[in-house]
Design a protein around this motif. Structure first.
Motif, short mmCIF file in Angstrom:
data_model
loop_
_atom_site.label_atom_id
_atom_site.label_comp_id
_atom_site.label_asym_id
_atom_site.label_seq_id
_atom_site.Cartn_x
_atom_site.Cartn_y
_atom_site.Cartn_z
N ALA A 155 0.84 -1.21 0.00
CA ALA A 155 0.00 0.00 0.00
C ALA A 155 0.87 1.25 0.00
O ALA A 155 0.58 2.22 -0.72
CB ALA A 155 -0.92 -0.02 1.22
N LEU A 156 1.93 1.25 0.78
CA LEU A 156 2.81 2.41 0.86
C LEU A 156 3.60 2.59 -0.43
O LEU A 156 3.85 3.72 -0.87
CB LEU A 156 3.75 2.29 2.05
CG LEU A 156 3.08 2.36 3.43
CD1 LEU A 156 4.09 2.12 4.53
CD2 LEU A 156 2.38 3.70 3.62
N ARG A 157 3.97 1.50 -1.05
CA ARG A 157 4.70 1.60 -2.33
C ARG A 157 3.81 2.24 -3.40
O ARG A 157 4.28 3.02 -4.23
CB ARG A 157 5.18 0.23 -2.79
CG ARG A 157 5.92 0.31 -4.14
CD ARG A 157 6.59 -0.98 -4.53
NE ARG A 157 7.25 -0.82 -5.82
CZ ARG A 157 8.40 -0.19 -6.01
NH1 ARG A 157 9.05 0.33 -4.98
NH2 ARG A 157 8.93 -0.09 -7.21
N LYS A 214 1.69 4.48 -2.93
CA LYS A 214 1.58 5.92 -2.65
C LYS A 214 2.91 6.65 -2.90
O LYS A 214 2.93 7.72 -3.51
CB LYS A 214 1.17 6.14 -1.20
CG LYS A 214 -0.09 5.42 -0.77
CD LYS A 214 -1.33 5.98 -1.43
CE LYS A 214 -2.58 5.33 -0.86
NZ LYS A 214 -3.82 5.80 -1.50
N PHE A 215 4.00 6.06 -2.40
CA PHE A 215 5.28 6.77 -2.43
C PHE A 215 6.18 6.36 -3.60
O PHE A 215 7.14 7.07 -3.91
CB PHE A 215 6.03 6.53 -1.11
CG PHE A 215 5.38 7.18 0.08
CD1 PHE A 215 5.61 8.51 0.37
CD2 PHE A 215 4.53 6.47 0.90
CE1 PHE A 215 5.01 9.12 1.47
CE2 PHE A 215 3.92 7.06 1.99
CZ PHE A 215 4.15 8.39 2.28
N GLY A 216 5.90 5.21 -4.21
CA GLY A 216 6.68 4.81 -5.38
C GLY A 216 8.02 4.19 -5.07
O GLY A 216 8.83 3.98 -5.97
N PHE A 217 8.29 3.88 -3.80
CA PHE A 217 9.52 3.16 -3.45
C PHE A 217 9.22 2.28 -2.24
O PHE A 217 8.17 2.43 -1.59
CB PHE A 217 10.68 4.13 -3.16
CG PHE A 217 10.55 4.87 -1.86
CD1 PHE A 217 11.23 4.44 -0.72
CD2 PHE A 217 9.75 6.01 -1.76
CE1 PHE A 217 11.11 5.13 0.49
CE2 PHE A 217 9.63 6.70 -0.56
CZ PHE A 217 10.31 6.26 0.56
N ASP A 218 10.11 1.35 -1.94
CA ASP A 218 9.88 0.39 -0.87
C ASP A 218 10.27 0.98 0.48
O ASP A 218 11.39 1.46 0.66
CB ASP A 218 10.68 -0.89 -1.11
CG ASP A 218 10.19 -1.65 -2.34
OD1 ASP A 218 8.97 -1.68 -2.55
OD2 ASP A 218 11.04 -2.19 -3.08
N LEU A 219 9.33 0.94 1.42
CA LEU A 219 9.61 1.36 2.79
C LEU A 219 9.76 0.11 3.66
O LEU A 219 9.03 -0.88 3.49
CB LEU A 219 8.49 2.24 3.34
CG LEU A 219 8.44 3.67 2.80
CD1 LEU A 219 7.62 3.74 1.52
CD2 LEU A 219 7.87 4.63 3.83
#
Length: 278
Positions: free
Chosen positions: A98-100, A102-107
């Motif tokens: 889900a975060l990827r 939104k942000f376009g990179f791996d958290l």
């Protein structure tokens, strides 16, 4: 018989006065409710205009962007890793996906990347902020490389980091303005539709103004969330070094069309040469 006529006239006059008073009271209630409806919209309008004012006055919106990062991460955590649940029950894989998106990179949700223990929210927020700052450094490198290739000469007096910050700052303001305007217009249509629909609920013994306030607030929250999602997704995409590299190559080769160019869509929202007072 002489008294009957005046009595009849008085009864008719009282009936007319009573009916007129009822009509006036009804019209007053309508105006009062219209005012209450307008007050709801006024609060929403002030919030939106405050964001637009930041753009038109060319302010630094770094603080607001970092709040958006936090809100997006918090929403994802609430869905996939809520605090009230046992950490063993958390769906960290879905959280990362889900975060990827939104942000376009791996958290990293493991916490291994933090030197000191942090909450999941703080860890993810710090990663997003750090990556965004890294994009500034990457863009400064792009500008330095372009300068060397096209101009050359003494670089000691050129602040490439400041130039990069200015470019990203302009992107931030244009993306925010475009997103706010698009979502706000759609929201106004939705609020108009809601205003008409809640009036029918009075027949079901429900307070139309209360329904309008509650559902209007939910619609407003959805709109703000949509603005934040769009702004963050757009900025991390437009500052992506790989996307920028492909765009530069496409421009050199003449194969990139305006429709395919993500930056071209922002041109209509360029405020730099606009009359800010107007």
């Amino acid at each position: 018989e002489m008294d009957a006529e005046p009595l009849s006239q008085r009864m008719v006059s009282r009936s007319i006065e009573r009916a007129q008073r009822q009509v006036e009271e009804y019209n007053f209630e309508i105006r009062k409710h219209l005012l209450d409806y307008d007050l709801v919209m006024d609060k929403q309008r002030k919030y939106i205009y405050a964001m637009r004012r930041e753009v038109l006055e060319d302010r630094d919106i770094t603080g607001r962007l970092e709040e958006m990062f936090e809100n997006i991460i918090l929403d994802a955590i609430d869905e996939y890793a809520p605090e009230e649940e046992d950490p063993e029950e958390w769906d960290l894989e879905s959280l990362e996906l889900a975060l990827r998106s939104k942000f376009g990179f791996d958290l990293d949700t493991s916490g291994d990347c933090d030197e000191t223990p942090k909450s999941l929210l703080d860890s993810l927020k710090d990663q997003a902020i750090e990556e965004y700052r890294r994009r500034h450094e990457t863009m400064a490198g792009e500008i330095r490389k372009s300068y060397r290739e096209q101009i050359g000469g003494d670089e000691s007096r050129i602040d490439f980091e400041r130039l990069a910050r200015k470019r990203i700052h302009d992107l931030e303001l244009m993306v925010l303005l475009r997103s706010v305007d698009d979502r706000w217009i759609d929201h106004l249509y939705e609020m108009d539709y809601l205003r008409e629909s809640v009036r029918l609920r009075a027949f079901g013994q429900r307070d139309p103004l209360l329904e309008y306030k509650q559902e209007g607030f939910e619609l407003f929250q959805e709109m703000v969330r949509s603005i934040e999602d769009n702004v963050v997704q757009s900025l991390f995409r437009l500052t992506d070094p790989e996307l920028r590299r492909k765009r530069a190559a496409g421009l050199r080769m003449g194969t990139l069309t305006a429709k395919e160019d993500p930056f071209a869509q922002l041109q209509q929202y360029s405020y730099v040469a606009a009359d800010k007072e107007a």
